[in-house]
Design a protein around this motif. Sequence first.
Motif, PDB file in Angstrom:
ATOM      1  N   PHE A 245      97.528  51.312  37.549  1.00 29.07           N
ATOM      2  CA  PHE A 245      97.983  51.818  36.258  1.00 29.07           C
ATOM      3  C   PHE A 245      96.903  51.671  35.196  1.00 29.07           C
ATOM      4  O   PHE A 245      96.538  52.631  34.507  1.00 29.07           O
ATOM      5  CB  PHE A 245      99.263  51.071  35.853  1.00 29.07           C
ATOM      6  N   TRP A 246      96.371  50.465  35.080  1.00 28.56           N
ATOM      7  CA  TRP A 246      95.337  50.232  34.062  1.00 28.56           C
ATOM      8  C   TRP A 246      94.018  50.895  34.443  1.00 28.56           C
ATOM      9  O   TRP A 246      93.267  51.350  33.575  1.00 28.56           O
ATOM     10  CB  TRP A 246      95.155  48.742  33.827  1.00 28.56           C
ATOM     11  N   TRP A 247      93.727  50.980  35.734  1.00 30.62           N
ATOM     12  CA  TRP A 247      92.513  51.665  36.184  1.00 30.62           C
ATOM     13  C   TRP A 247      92.541  53.131  35.789  1.00 30.62           C
ATOM     14  O   TRP A 247      91.532  53.692  35.344  1.00 30.62           O
ATOM     15  CB  TRP A 247      92.380  51.515  37.703  1.00 30.62           C
ATOM     16  N   CYS A 248      93.701  53.773  35.961  1.00 30.66           N
ATOM     17  CA  CYS A 248      93.831  55.189  35.595  1.00 30.66           C
ATOM     18  C   CYS A 248      93.624  55.398  34.104  1.00 30.66           C
ATOM     19  O   CYS A 248      92.939  56.348  33.687  1.00 30.66           O
ATOM     20  CB  CYS A 248      95.211  55.717  36.018  1.00 30.66           C
ATOM     21  N   ILE A 249      94.192  54.516  33.295  1.00 26.15           N
ATOM     22  CA  ILE A 249      93.993  54.633  31.850  1.00 26.15           C
ATOM     23  C   ILE A 249      92.518  54.478  31.502  1.00 26.15           C
ATOM     24  O   ILE A 249      91.953  55.231  30.699  1.00 26.15           O
ATOM     25  CB  ILE A 249      94.865  53.601  31.108  1.00 26.15           C
ATOM     26  N   ASP A 250      91.883  53.511  32.134  1.00 24.75           N
ATOM     27  CA  ASP A 250      90.472  53.292  31.844  1.00 24.75           C
ATOM     28  C   ASP A 250      89.620  54.489  32.249  1.00 24.75           C
ATOM     29  O   ASP A 250      88.648  54.835  31.556  1.00 24.75           O
ATOM     30  CB  ASP A 250      89.990  52.030  32.558  1.00 24.75           C
ATOM     31  N   ARG A 251      89.943  55.130  33.361  1.00 29.45           N
ATOM     32  CA  ARG A 251      89.179  56.296  33.795  1.00 29.45           C
ATOM     33  C   ARG A 251      89.319  57.456  32.807  1.00 29.45           C
ATOM     34  O   ARG A 251      88.421  58.300  32.706  1.00 29.45           O
ATOM     35  CB  ARG A 251      89.638  56.751  35.187  1.00 29.45           C
ATOM     36  N   CYS A 252      90.428  57.497  32.113  1.00 26.92           N
ATOM     37  CA  CYS A 252      90.600  58.535  31.094  1.00 26.92           C
ATOM     38  C   CYS A 252      89.749  58.256  29.863  1.00 26.92           C
ATOM     39  O   CYS A 252      89.207  59.176  29.245  1.00 26.92           O
ATOM     40  CB  CYS A 252      92.078  58.623  30.681  1.00 26.92           C
ATOM     41  N   GLU A 256      81.405  58.706  30.608  1.00 27.33           N
ATOM     42  CA  GLU A 256      80.112  58.941  29.977  1.00 27.33           C
ATOM     43  C   GLU A 256      80.052  60.348  29.370  1.00 27.33           C
ATOM     44  O   GLU A 256      80.394  61.342  30.003  1.00 27.33           O
ATOM     45  CB  GLU A 256      78.995  58.766  31.014  1.00 27.33           C
ATOM     46  N   GLY A 257      79.598  60.403  28.137  1.00 31.77           N
ATOM     47  CA  GLY A 257      79.423  61.681  27.472  1.00 31.77           C
ATOM     48  C   GLY A 257      80.681  62.300  26.912  1.00 31.77           C
ATOM     49  O   GLY A 257      80.666  63.466  26.494  1.00 31.77           O
ATOM     50  N   TRP A 258      81.749  61.565  26.881  1.00 30.83           N
ATOM     51  CA  TRP A 258      83.009  62.103  26.346  1.00 30.83           C
ATOM     52  C   TRP A 258      83.765  60.982  25.662  1.00 30.83           C
ATOM     53  O   TRP A 258      83.992  59.926  26.239  1.00 30.83           O
ATOM     54  CB  TRP A 258      83.856  62.680  27.479  1.00 30.83           C
ATOM     55  N   GLN A 259      84.107  61.206  24.402  1.00 30.48           N
ATOM     56  CA  GLN A 259      84.872  60.204  23.671  1.00 30.48           C
ATOM     57  C   GLN A 259      86.048  60.874  22.987  1.00 30.48           C
ATOM     58  O   GLN A 259      85.886  61.904  22.333  1.00 30.48           O
ATOM     59  CB  GLN A 259      84.012  59.500  22.618  1.00 30.48           C
ATOM     60  N   PRO A 260      87.242  60.306  23.112  1.00 27.97           N
ATOM     61  CA  PRO A 260      88.420  60.939  22.500  1.00 27.97           C
ATOM     62  C   PRO A 260      88.376  60.852  20.979  1.00 27.97           C
ATOM     63  O   PRO A 260      87.832  59.912  20.404  1.00 27.97           O
ATOM     64  CB  PRO A 260      89.588  60.129  23.071  1.00 27.97           C
ATOM     65  N   ASN A 261      88.956  61.854  20.330  1.00 31.31           N
ATOM     66  CA  ASN A 261      89.153  61.777  18.885  1.00 31.31           C
ATOM     67  C   ASN A 261      90.620  61.901  18.495  1.00 31.31           C
ATOM     68  O   ASN A 261      90.951  61.898  17.314  1.00 31.31           O
ATOM     69  CB  ASN A 261      88.314  62.825  18.141  1.00 31.31           C
ATOM     70  N   MET A 262      91.519  62.032  19.483  1.00 26.67           N
ATOM     71  CA  MET A 262      92.957  62.034  19.258  1.00 26.67           C
ATOM     72  C   MET A 262      93.638  61.319  20.413  1.00 26.67           C
ATOM     73  O   MET A 262      93.163  61.383  21.553  1.00 26.67           O
ATOM     74  CB  MET A 262      93.523  63.464  19.160  1.00 26.67           C
ATOM     75  N   ILE A 263      94.751  60.631  20.126  1.00 30.42           N
ATOM     76  CA  ILE A 263      95.525  59.917  21.139  1.00 30.42           C
ATOM     77  C   ILE A 263      96.963  60.430  21.137  1.00 30.42           C
ATOM     78  O   ILE A 263      97.588  60.527  20.082  1.00 30.42           O
ATOM     79  CB  ILE A 263      95.537  58.388  20.884  1.00 30.42           C
ATOM     80  N   LEU A 264      97.480  60.781  22.319  1.00 29.42           N
ATOM     81  CA  LEU A 264      98.902  61.094  22.484  1.00 29.42           C
ATOM     82  C   LEU A 264      99.472  60.060  23.444  1.00 29.42           C
ATOM     83  O   LEU A 264      99.104  60.025  24.621  1.00 29.42           O
ATOM     84  CB  LEU A 264      99.093  62.510  23.037  1.00 29.42           C
ATOM     85  N   ASP A 265     100.346  59.210  22.951  1.00 26.92           N
ATOM     86  CA  ASP A 265     100.806  58.055  23.723  1.00 26.92           C
ATOM     87  C   ASP A 265     102.317  58.053  23.857  1.00 26.92           C
ATOM     88  O   ASP A 265     103.037  58.601  23.020  1.00 26.92           O
ATOM     89  CB  ASP A 265     100.348  56.761  23.038  1.00 26.92           C
ATOM     90  N   ASP A 266     102.789  57.414  24.912  1.00 25.55           N
ATOM     91  CA  ASP A 266     104.228  57.246  25.164  1.00 25.55           C
ATOM     92  C   ASP A 266     104.441  55.817  25.640  1.00 25.55           C
ATOM     93  O   ASP A 266     104.292  55.517  26.814  1.00 25.55           O
ATOM     94  CB  ASP A 266     104.706  58.249  26.210  1.00 25.55           C
ATOM     95  N   GLY A 267     104.734  54.935  24.728  1.00 22.85           N
ATOM     96  CA  GLY A 267     104.930  53.525  25.053  1.00 22.85           C
ATOM     97  C   GLY A 267     103.877  52.611  24.480  1.00 22.85           C
ATOM     98  O   GLY A 267     104.050  51.400  24.429  1.00 22.85           O
ATOM     99  N   GLY A 268     102.752  53.144  24.055  1.00 20.55           N
ATOM    100  CA  GLY A 268     101.719  52.348  23.398  1.00 20.55           C
ATOM    101  C   GLY A 268     100.709  51.701  24.313  1.00 20.55           C
ATOM    102  O   GLY A 268      99.812  51.014  23.825  1.00 20.55           O
ATOM    103  N   ASP A 269     100.797  51.903  25.647  1.00 18.73           N
ATOM    104  CA  ASP A 269      99.851  51.243  26.542  1.00 18.73           C
ATOM    105  C   ASP A 269      98.426  51.770  26.383  1.00 18.73           C
ATOM    106  O   ASP A 269      97.460  51.014  26.443  1.00 18.73           O
ATOM    107  CB  ASP A 269     100.301  51.407  28.006  1.00 18.73           C
ATOM    108  N   LEU A 270      98.286  53.059  26.184  1.00 15.93           N
ATOM    109  CA  LEU A 270      96.958  53.632  25.987  1.00 15.93           C
ATOM    110  C   LEU A 270      96.323  53.106  24.712  1.00 15.93           C
ATOM    111  O   LEU A 270      95.157  52.695  24.701  1.00 15.93           O
ATOM    112  CB  LEU A 270      97.052  55.161  25.947  1.00 15.93           C
ATOM    113  N   HIS A 272      97.023  50.366  23.172  1.00 23.05           N
ATOM    114  CA  HIS A 272      96.747  48.947  23.394  1.00 23.05           C
ATOM    115  C   HIS A 272      95.454  48.754  24.177  1.00 23.05           C
ATOM    116  O   HIS A 272      94.631  47.880  23.853  1.00 23.05           O
ATOM    117  CB  HIS A 272      97.920  48.305  24.145  1.00 23.05           C
ATOM    118  N   TRP A 273      95.237  49.572  25.194  1.00 22.10           N
ATOM    119  CA  TRP A 273      94.042  49.431  26.039  1.00 22.10           C
ATOM    120  C   TRP A 273      92.765  49.712  25.247  1.00 22.10           C
ATOM    121  O   TRP A 273      91.763  49.015  25.373  1.00 22.10           O
ATOM    122  CB  TRP A 273      94.149  50.370  27.235  1.00 22.10           C
TER     123      TRP A 273
END
Length: 575
Positions: A245-252, A256-270, A272-273
């Motif tokens: 579960f946490w490995w999948c979140i981390d892979r998202c 390298e070369g990609w950084q998010p600028n928006m978060i869509l979350d359901d439960g707050g785990d992303l 939090h990570w």
Amino acid sequence: MSVQVAAPAVELKELGGPMEPAGAGLSCLPADPPPPPPPSAMKRSDPQLRQRDGAGGAGEALVSPDGTVTEAPRTVKKIQFADQKQEFNKRPTKISRRSLSRSISQSSTDSYSSAASYTDSSDDETSPRDKQQKNSKGSSDFCVKNIKQAEFGRREIEIAEQEMPALMALRKRAQGEKPLAGAKIVGCTHITAQTAVLMETLGALGAQCRWAACNIYSTLNEVAAALAESGFPVFAWKGESEDDFWWCIDRCVNVEGWQPNMILDDGGDLTHWIYKKYPNMFKKIKGIVEESVTGVHRLYQLSKAGKLCVPAMNVNDSVTKQKFDNLYCCRESILDGLKRTTDMMFGGKQVVVCGYGEVGKGCCAALKAMGSIVYVTEIDPICALQACMDGFRLVKLNEVIRQVDIVITCTAPQPSVLKGNKNVVTREHLDRMKNSCIVCNMGHSNTEIDVASLRTPELTWERVRSQVDHVIWPDGKRIVLLAEGRLLNLSCSTVPTFVLSITATTQALALIELYNAPEGRYKQDVYLLPKKMDEYVASLHLPTFDAHLTELTDEQAKYLGLNKNGPFKPNYYRY
């Protein structure tokens, strides 16, 4: 900290509706029986033979005209299931990281039950993390159960599109404008066909997306495969371990070369990570959109502590989410989940529903309509009074725990508890339950049922079908635990697509709003979705019912002090 209502930043034009939003973003006797066959052809079942052969044996004898009984030739077939009566504490842990699992048994990854997942059983024992897979375009930036399931998943997505009119309309209307051009959205939600429609809509609006699952059981493997085949980096499969579960979140997030600028979350785990592992990412993140009760409370906790460093949009408390997703969705999906897992008849069964919020109201209404005797537990006197006025008996759990057939938890998180209420059903309650009592959870958090207290040597766990465990006491009493205490409807069944269309459209508009808002409009706080957007989302779904809204005349609008196009209710109005 105050609850704020967001002012819309992006104008959306009218889409086939009258509103122009400012915001973006018994039974009868049988017939006479046919005449009996000739005596020479008459058969009868021999109970002794049945006893000897078992309930499933042929056990039949031929009766001749003189009354002589001869045994008919029989073919006995023995069927044995590979995982029959396998105890929980004897389940193999094939890989070391599976020992970290959220109590996932060997058959947890089977997908033959609720969600009609097309799982290839030949590779069920292989972790997707140990597979080298590529889609037809040669990309390997994903991790799903089996990329070969993509064709089945694509069919499910196409079916879902027919029941998601607002998202499809939004995709068509805004595709040319690309209001999310340049947006890099990292998402952590249930990965279902409905979520796939949302993701593809966001992509059509210009966004790049990377996605993980917020629940280890709710992912539809074929849908995840279809998304990966379409080029979406998806990291999820049904039956993940906690480490997975946490490995999948981390892979998202960590790529390298990609950084998010928006978060869509359901439960707050992303969220939090990222706070825990990559806090510097928030320097480029424009906002967070959160859809669950649990996740919203986590955001409020961060805000109260002064640790919320980006604006956040509270989608959960929007009217369209509360009323339609929580109430109407659960009113239908609670029966679906229980029926698929237990094959139970609800008429006359005694059920206790813990919590009478929107989810509890939906569950109680559905079970009452099916003829169940429903009790309610509540801590809030207002919700308790509502339950009484709706015809339900308000009790304490201890008063009915020995007699009820089903226990359902759906309590809302309390303000002082970060992850929601816990131990609503304790080991003491579980010990006192009647034999074959069904225990399940309809809340987001898996802490409401004290499942951990059942992981003891004196209790035997027996997996009877996917997502259904018998927990057996030394005296032979057993309870039926569904989805190991996790969310029932999304783990063991499906939810109505139309309802999810409403929620997904709200999420899309919230993302557009936050992404396009000018700097300084939203501060580092939690905001409610503007009323105008709620009304717009509702208006997009009315054509499905051939519904026709009444429009105010100029005189009526002036008399009421309203704009003819809305909003029609103040922000404090309770629907």
